[in-house]
Design an enzyme around this catalytic site. Structure first.
Site, PDB file in Angstrom:
ATOM      1  CE  LYS A  13     -26.327 -81.697 -56.676  1.00 52.84           C
ATOM      2  NZ  LYS A  13     -26.995 -81.280 -55.623  1.00 52.84           N
ATOM      3  NE  ARG A  88     -31.474 -85.164 -58.438  1.00 48.83           N
ATOM      4  CZ  ARG A  88     -31.071 -84.047 -58.669  1.00 48.83           C
ATOM      5  NH1 ARG A  88     -30.387 -84.059 -59.837  1.00 48.83           N
ATOM      6  NH2 ARG A  88     -31.284 -83.184 -57.816  1.00 48.83           N
ATOM      7  NE  ARG A 123     -30.823 -72.631 -54.911  1.00 46.87           N
ATOM      8  CZ  ARG A 123     -30.932 -74.183 -55.240  1.00 46.87           C
ATOM      9  NH1 ARG A 123     -29.612 -74.545 -55.437  1.00 46.87           N
ATOM     10  NH2 ARG A 123     -31.931 -75.057 -55.035  1.00 46.87           N
ATOM     11  NE  ARG A 156     -33.994 -74.733 -58.155  1.00 40.82           N
ATOM     12  CZ  ARG A 156     -32.979 -75.691 -58.343  1.00 40.82           C
ATOM     13  NH1 ARG A 156     -31.719 -75.560 -58.311  1.00 40.82           N
ATOM     14  NH2 ARG A 156     -33.141 -76.846 -57.775  1.00 40.82           N
ATOM     15  NE  ARG A 167     -35.054 -79.922 -54.442  1.00 39.42           N
ATOM     16  CZ  ARG A 167     -34.482 -78.441 -54.387  1.00 39.42           C
ATOM     17  NH1 ARG A 167     -34.938 -77.663 -53.940  1.00 39.42           N
ATOM     18  NH2 ARG A 167     -33.275 -78.494 -54.801  1.00 39.42           N
TER      19      ARG A 167
END
Ligand code: AP5
Length: 214
Positions: A13, A88, A123, A156, A167
């Site tokens: 996203k 969401r 990431r 993160r 998640r």
């Protein structure tokens, strides 16, 4: 133009939002970034949400709707916006319509769970401008340094196997119904998010053009 990007954690996203912003002059609202900034600043709100975020749950609809409702009234949103990470839940989608009217498109990035976990755990995010990289799939030119602004990259707190798995489960139970919700309204653009990022973007552009032409 009013766009929302939906998809599981790591679906791309944020990556696609950056590409869309290079093409369309729209305000950018990423609810995860807003919340992470509150956590970094150690505000009351930040302290309230940090545990939920780090463990992979969702903050309450009431709280996030209030935040987006406030942000969307700002001047830069008058000519349209890209929402990344909101809505969401179906409740959030319904409230968004009350706040901003009908959307032009809801872009759904489809990626399988196994790939999503690999993306999340590899990431690297720029501590300054928010650009994202991946250790193997999309490494920066200089290890640990952002190509765009030269600041250090960080991982993160919720990009771990444990939090990532929660998640993903949260996405399937609470956010996946958005696909049917927007399909019924005729706003849905579904894109294969497993393709390389430029091809994903190309498909998004075509999807937007098709919806506008209709
Ligand atoms: P948020 O920050 O929104 O996180 P998320 O939805 O989990 O999404 P991510 O930012 O992890 O992934 P992304 O889809 O943007 O992927 P990216 O482009 O970075 O939310 C964080 C938390 O805040 C939530 O868990 C929740 O607690 C809270 N929150 C936020 N909004 C909320 C709301 N509305 N309601 C309640 N709570 C809320 O890409 C990922 C990686 O893959 C990168 O390394 C990238 O380089 C790579 N990549 C991207 N595209 C490709 C591609 N096509 N091929 C190969 N690699 C790719």
């Amino acid at each position: 133009m009013k766009l929302v990007l939906i998809g599981a954690p790591g679906a791309g996203k944020g990556t696609q939002a950056r590409k869309l912003l290079q093409k369309y002059d729209l305000a950018y609202i990423a609810t995860g970034d807003i919340l992470r900034e509150e956590v970094a600043q150690n505000t009351d709100l930040g302290r309230q949400v940090q545990e939920i975020m780090h463990t992979g749950g969702l903050v309450s609809d009431q709280l996030i709707i209030q935040i987006v409702g406030h942000r969307i009234q700002k001047e830069d949103c008058k000519h349209g916006f890209i929402l990344d990470g909101f809505p969401r839940t179906v409740v959030q989608a319904q409230e968004l319509e009350k706040l901003a009217g009908a959307l032009d498109a809801a872009i759904y990035l489809q990626v399988s769970d196994a790939v999503l976990l690999q993306r999340l755990c590899g990431r690297q995010t720029c501590s300054h401008c928010g650009a994202t990289y991946h250790q193997t799939a999309l490494p920066p030119q200089v290890n640990g340094i952002c190509d765009e602004c030269g600041h250090p990259l960080m991982q993160r707190k919720d990009d771990t196997v444990e939090a990532g798995s929660v998640r993903l489960a949260t996405f399937h139970s609470q956010s996946a119904p958005l696909e049917a919700y927007y399909a019924e309204k005729g706003h849905l653009i579904t894109v294969d998010g497993l393709q390389d990022a430029d091809t994903v973007f190309h498909d998004i552009e075509q999807g937007i053009e098709r919806l506008i032409a209709n």
